[in-house]
Design a protein around this motif. Sequence first.
Motif, PDB file in Angstrom:
ATOM      1  N   ARG A 397       1.083  -1.253  -0.142  1.00  0.00           N
ATOM      2  CA  ARG A 397      -0.097  -0.045  -0.460  1.00  0.00           C
ATOM      3  C   ARG A 397       1.156   1.038  -0.345  1.00  0.00           C
ATOM      4  O   ARG A 397       1.449   1.901   0.465  1.00  0.00           O
ATOM      5  N   PRO A 399       0.885   5.832   0.423  1.00  0.00           N
ATOM      6  CA  PRO A 399       0.677   6.366   1.846  1.00  0.00           C
ATOM      7  C   PRO A 399      -1.077   6.459   1.543  1.00  0.00           C
ATOM      8  O   PRO A 399      -1.088   7.448   2.656  1.00  0.00           O
ATOM      9  N   ASP A 400      -1.233   6.738   0.443  1.00  0.00           N
ATOM     10  CA  ASP A 400      -2.940   6.872   0.559  1.00  0.00           C
ATOM     11  C   ASP A 400      -3.770   5.887   0.483  1.00  0.00           C
ATOM     12  O   ASP A 400      -4.530   6.156  -0.191  1.00  0.00           O
ATOM     13  N   THR A 402      -3.982   3.143  -1.531  1.00  0.00           N
ATOM     14  CA  THR A 402      -4.036   2.467  -3.717  1.00  0.00           C
ATOM     15  C   THR A 402      -2.402   1.069  -2.822  1.00  0.00           C
ATOM     16  O   THR A 402      -1.704   1.739  -2.822  1.00  0.00           O
TER      17      THR A 402
END
Length: 482
Positions: A397, A399-400, A402
């Motif tokens: 993953r 940082p956002d 996704t």
Amino acid sequence: MAGAPEASPGESRLRRVPPAEVEAARMEAVRRYDILDTPPDGAFDRVAAMAARLFDVPVASVTIVDADRIWFKAIHGLEGVAQIGRDPGLCGSAILRDDALVIPDTRTDPTARTNPLVTGPLGVRFYAAAPIITADGHRLGTVNILDTKPRLITEADTENLADLAAVVLDAMELRLSGLRLLREEQERRKAEEEARTRAERDTEAITAFATTLQRTLLPPALPPVPGLELACHYQTDSPRDVGGDFYDVFSLGGQRWAFFLGDVCGKGAEAAAVTSLTRYTLRAAAQHHDDPTEVLDALNSALLLDPSMGSRYCTCVFGTLRPAPGGGFSVTVAMGGHPPAFHIQHGDDGAMVVNGVRPRGGMLVGALENAQFASRTFHLAPGHGLLLYTDGLTEARLPDGTMLGEEGVAAFLTTRTTPDAGRLIEDTIALITDLPTGPGDDVALLALSVPLAPATEQTAALSTARTLATPVAGAARADQER
């Protein structure tokens, strides 16, 4: 099986009467595996079914030879038989040998023509067996094939039968490891009730055991391949779980090499068993098939033999390497439902160019009986690199929140300055480490590259299986002279 034949004078590999101390040590080894009178097991049933299918015989079995009986751990094609007396017996004779026992026509063989299986209702006319031999030389039992008509088998067939006996031993070793793990876990639970400190020590023991078991499923070192640099990395999602990712590089002889990387569905002991079968099958099939798609076909058949495996499929990329005229290697890659490999090279403007290698049509391995696999051949030229990975990398993953995805991995590789295998692994490890939550699953990485110039010294191949519990700095490399 019933009916013990007398040894022929010329059979130098047949031990006529085992010394008492040898038989006592053999029985101690049988008891050590704690397998006699255990319930049916899919791993052993699969071997019996595979033997019947591979040799096209009506009856195949996996037997363990006890002190006074032959006990069937698995039998295919014959109902209602659990055990028979040891003397006289064909299996009892087969375990006295160092190699396979093959009787093409039992009625013309003086050691077998009076056997009850030959003279009785079953009417066995052909018999072959390979002993199941432990690492310390004890013969536990046999893998047997029987037919009701005479037949001949090739030397390659006898080698295949011996290979199946080795698969049985692998399954027994894995089962023994599982039993030991279970017993240790029971002891830990009792200790946890007595003291917290003991529970903490037990947790450390579990981690060490899982790490050790995991390492048995991975090659201890990458082999030296002349003219090629290799690097690898392995990291489990949890130090207490045995993961299902796997990889290997091995010689096929004649300057040909094979490599593979993949991911078994699930985790734990069942996934470890499938991983062991998968690695062994790929290595064995590669010795008999030049086409990588045929190697994946063989693995698909092996995984489908036992319906109880359910969803225990895997993804896999399997490839072969052959030195190419003018330098580098001709690489043929077959895909079975796996993420694309990345072929990396410098473009005309000096920037890094990354191309995905994923032949169209590669399906999951072990999911469908008629699965189709596709291959692609390309040139790994001097200055080029190839990166293979499992989905623990693409599912990491950002940082956002996704996922990194295949596009993210490709974009990251375009920012690199070199396709050198060791640097590719090191940079990819750094990418994972810098993500907020790290990888979301087990991660296996394998990189190959061809140096622009031959190495000045031939160095030994080293392999480091990296885990979160025992991180080791650096990636494994093998820089070889062409």
